[in-house]
Structures are given as structure tokens and as C-alpha cells.
Design an enzyme around this catalytic site. Structure first.
Site, PDB file in Angstrom:
ATOM      1  N   ASP A 247      23.616  31.557   0.547  1.00  0.00           N
ATOM      2  CA  ASP A 247      22.511  31.213   1.299  1.00  0.00           C
ATOM      3  C   ASP A 247      22.354  29.825   1.428  1.00  0.00           C
ATOM      4  OD1 ASP A 247      20.041  31.915   2.136  1.00  0.00           O
ATOM      5  OD2 ASP A 247      19.195  32.518   0.108  1.00  0.00           O
TER       6      ASP A 247
ATOM      7  N   LYS B 221      15.696  41.756   1.586  1.00  0.00           N
ATOM      8  CA  LYS B 221      14.612  41.037   1.180  1.00  0.00           C
ATOM      9  C   LYS B 221      13.512  41.057   1.746  1.00  0.00           C
ATOM     10  CE  LYS B 221      14.320  36.348   0.783  1.00  0.00           C
ATOM     11  NZ  LYS B 221      14.766  34.984   0.465  1.00  0.00           N
TER      12      LYS B 221
ATOM     13  N   GLY C 156      15.260  29.637  -7.259  1.00  0.00           N
ATOM     14  CA  GLY C 156      16.290  30.615  -7.705  1.00  0.00           C
ATOM     15  C   GLY C 156      15.840  31.940  -7.907  1.00  0.00           C
TER      16      GLY C 156
ATOM     17  N   ASP D  17       0.952  -1.108  -0.227  1.00  0.00           N
ATOM     18  CA  ASP D  17      -0.005  -0.012  -0.138  1.00  0.00           C
ATOM     19  C   ASP D  17       0.771   1.273   0.177  1.00  0.00           C
ATOM     20  OD1 ASP D  17       1.062  -0.102   2.420  1.00  0.00           O
ATOM     21  OD2 ASP D  17      -0.805   0.002   3.497  1.00  0.00           O
TER      22      ASP D  17
ATOM     23  N   ARG E 186      12.014  25.615   7.255  1.00  0.00           N
ATOM     24  CA  ARG E 186      11.847  26.766   6.959  1.00  0.00           C
ATOM     25  C   ARG E 186      10.640  27.441   7.762  1.00  0.00           C
ATOM     26  NH1 ARG E 186      10.261  24.676   2.292  1.00  0.00           N
ATOM     27  NH2 ARG E 186      12.005  25.697   0.858  1.00  0.00           N
TER      28      ARG E 186
ATOM     29  N   THR F 155      15.233  34.274  -5.451  1.00  0.00           N
ATOM     30  CA  THR F 155      15.990  34.816  -4.567  1.00  0.00           C
ATOM     31  C   THR F 155      17.401  35.506  -5.110  1.00  0.00           C
ATOM     32  OG1 THR F 155      15.040  33.936  -2.603  1.00  0.00           O
ATOM     33  CG2 THR F 155      17.100  35.174  -2.195  1.00  0.00           C
TER      34      THR F 155
HETATM   35  C1  R5P Z   1      14.728  31.896   2.688  1.00  0.00           C
HETATM   36  O1  R5P Z   1      14.732  32.807   3.840  1.00  0.00           O
HETATM   37  C2  R5P Z   1      15.833  31.123   2.374  1.00  0.00           C
HETATM   38  O2  R5P Z   1      17.071  31.440   3.016  1.00  0.00           O
HETATM   39  C3  R5P Z   1      16.132  31.194   0.834  1.00  0.00           C
HETATM   40  O3  R5P Z   1      16.572  32.654   0.562  1.00  0.00           O
HETATM   41  C4  R5P Z   1      15.280  30.664  -0.008  1.00  0.00           C
HETATM   42  O4  R5P Z   1      14.513  29.693   0.414  1.00  0.00           O
HETATM   43  C5  R5P Z   1      15.409  30.581  -1.578  1.00  0.00           C
HETATM   44  O5  R5P Z   1      14.425  30.018  -2.209  1.00  0.00           O
HETATM   45  P1  R5P Z   1      14.245  30.414  -3.702  1.00  0.00           P
HETATM   46  O6  R5P Z   1      15.311  29.919  -4.479  1.00  0.00           O
HETATM   47  O7  R5P Z   1      12.983  29.845  -4.192  1.00  0.00           O
HETATM   48  O8  R5P Z   1      14.332  31.970  -3.807  1.00  0.00           O
END
Ligand code: R5P
Length: 310
Positions: free
Chosen positions: A221, A194, A227, A36, A96, A229
Site C-alpha cells: 500500500d 475495500k 493500520g 508568534d 489523499r 486497512t
Molecule cells: C487509502 O486509500 C490508502 O491507500 C491507504 O490504504 C490508507 O490511507 C491506509 O490508512 P489506514 O492505515 O488508516 O487504514
């Protein structure tokens, strides 16, 4: 009392590297699925009983299943008589969501960490968790490995002149990372402002002038997912005169289209690690050594001799 490293289909090769670096025995957990779809795991009790058991199991992709498997592995190890159960989750799922951003939301990471401890994990080791403070939700010893020195070495190799180099965080929350990496090689660091819409998830940036004119910039990061951010940050930094921009992250998840989005924004190279399986086009450095260093110190503190023959 010795150490046994448990590999799983989701150790991403780190089980082998850690076993070698720690000179420890390594065995593979047995995995199958019930008809299952439910997960089933089994450990060899003979290599678990009375030993420190280090389960190496990352939680991406398919986070829900990986999390349940981690619970089952921890419970199996404890049930088979491990003296200590150490879960190495190089990528910790649900990290997160570390607070109730909107009323009625869960603190997801709290539920994940509490369950791991309840299942039998005495120690949790993870790499570059979203916010290190959130590990306080784990009822046991939780260690966040942030390989700043390793990253510093990577950055040094990327950029020819350290005097024209700046390490940038794409947001204030990642400033401590930029500071740690920059400080390890004695270069400057800064951050962008940001803003994320908590309902739509949309990212935008507040105007901020940073000193990047004619410089090489390394954006650091914890993870790159869509991508968005990194791409937005890179465009802003190029507008302010940056010469070359690179992106360095711990968890190179990079969903479909993410690498292209980042490259289109002019990012010269994306570097990730082996906490998750990075897609082609990402340069990968291994975090095995920094994890092994932490485990070695932990084992010393526990007074545990290690090595296959102990
Ligand atoms: C957010 O606070 C995290 O530190 C990353 O900046 C974020 O998860 C990056 O996500 P993405 O690539 O979708 O912008």
C-alpha cells in the site's frame, strides 16, 4: 551550472544520501520560528545562484507547517537566483484528498501543488503519491517515484519460495502497485475490494475469494496510518488460508496503536521506507537510490553537469 542539495531538519537523512549519490554539494537551510510561531527559513545565496537547487523536505509529521516551509524554501531558492528549483517531497501532504468526494470539499492536493509551483518550484519529485494522476495539478514537471524493483527485492528476501508467493493490494486503487512489485520479480498479484464510508471514514471489505491458500502474502500500500486497512485485509486473507502475511508500504506513518493492531491481525513484519520517520518495530529500506536515479535522468535531460566541482 552545478547542483546544490538543500537539507532541512525534515529531510529524514535523504538529503545526505542524495548528495552523495549525485556527488553534489549539500548545504543545510537555516530554520527558525518567529516568536508568534511563524516559520522562517534562509538559504546561503552563494550556493544557490545559477545552480539547480534540490530541496529535500518531507511533509510529515506536522503537514501544515512542513507544507508552508516547502513554499518558503522554494521561494527563497528562486529568489536567490537558482537556475531551477527542484522540490523533493518524499511524502507529499494532502495527497489523499485528490477529488471532491462530497460536494463542497476542496481538491486539497490541487491547492498544495498549485501553491508549490507558484512559490517557485519548477520540478516536484515525490515518492508513491496516493494517485500518480493527481500530479497533473502541478504546473511544471512532477515525477512520482515508485520503487517497484527495490520493493521486489525486499519481497524476495521476505519469502523463501517465490512460487508460493502472492502480492496483494488491499484495495483496487493500489492494484497497480501490487502489479508493479509482483511483475518485477515474476510472481502473481491480486486485490481485495475495500469500501470506505466517505462520511465516517470506516473501512469494510466486500466478499471476494482470492487464491492465497498455503501462500505467503505481501500486502502493498502507499501508506499505513491507523493500520485498519492492513489489519482487516490480513484477517480476511488468513481466513482464506494464507500462510504468512507481510505488509510493505512507502509511508510508514503508523499512528499510536497501529503497529499493534497490525501485529494482532497476524502480520509477521511491516516494512516501510525513509520517506517519513517510521516508528520502532518497522523495518526501513531507503528510497534514496530510486530518487537519485530519477534526479540523474532529470539533470541529464536539463543538460546539467553535476558534482560539487562543476
Ligand atoms: C487509502 O486509500 C490508502 O491507500 C491507504 O490504504 C490508507 O490511507 C491506509 O490508512 P489506514 O492505515 O488508516 O487504514
Amino acid at each position: 551550472m552545478g547542483v546544490t542539495v538543500i537539507g532541512t531538519p525534515y529531510s529524514n537523512g535523504l538529503d545526505l544520501k542524495l548528495a552523495e549519490l549525485l556527488n553534489a554539494e549539500r548545504v543545510e537551510a537555516f530554520f527558525k520560528r518567529f516568536p508568534d510561531g511563524e516559520a522562517y527559513v534562509r538559504l546561503d545565496e552563494g550556493v544557490v545562484r545559477g545552480r539547480v537547487v534540490v530541496v529535500v523536505h518531507t511533509m510529515y509529521p506536522d503537514q501544515d507547517r512542513r507544507f508552508v516551509e516547502a513554499l518558503l524554501l522554494a521561494e527563497a531558492a528562486k529568489g536567490a537566483g537558482a537556475s531551477r528549483v527542484v522540490v523533493v517531497a518524499p511524502y507529499l501532504a494532502y495527497a489523499r484528498q485528490d477529488k471532491r468526494f462530497l460536494p463542497g470539499e476542496p481538491i486539497s492536493v490541487k491547492a498544495v501543488l498549485a501553491s508549490l509551483a507558484m512559490a517557485g518550484a519548477d520540478v516536484l519529485v515525490t515518492v508513491d503519491v496516493h494517485k500518480p494522476e493527481e500530479l497533473a495539478w502541478f504546473h511544471g514537471v512532477a515525477i512520482n517515484v515508485y520503487p517497484a524493483r527495490l520493493y521486489g527485492e525486499v519481497v524476495k528476501k521476505l519469502c523463501k519460495s517465490l512460487s508460493d508467493l502472492i502480492v496483494m493490494a488491499p484495495d483496487k486503487g493500489a492494484l497497480w502497485r501490487a502489479k508493479a512489485v509482483a511483475s518485477s520479480i515474476g510472481v502473481s498479484y491480486d486485490y481485495l475490494e475495500k469500501v470506505r464510508d466517505r462520511v465516517t471514514g470506516e473501512v469494510s471489505y466486500k466478499p471476494k475469494t482470492v487464491d492465497v491458500e498455503g501462500k505467503d502474502v505481501v500486502l502493498v500500500d502507499d501508506m499505513i496510518t491507523t493500520g485498519g486497512t492492513i489489519a482487516r485485509a490480513a484477517r480476511i486473507l488468513y481466513e482464506q488460508g494464507a500462510k504468512n502475511i507481510y505488509a510493505l508500504c512507502s509511508h510508514a506513518i503508523l499512528l499510536d496503536g497501529a503497529l499493534q493492531r497490525i501485529k494482532e491481525a497476524g502480520v509477521r513484519e511491516v516494512i516501510g521506507t525513509d520517506t517519513v520517520k517510521a516508528p520502532p518495530g518497522v523495518k526501513v529500506v531507503s528510497v534514496a537510490q530510486p530518487i537519485a536515479d530519477v534526479l540523474r535522468r532529470l539533470l541529464e535531460l536539463l543538460g546539467v553537469g553535476y558534482g560539487a566541482s562543476t
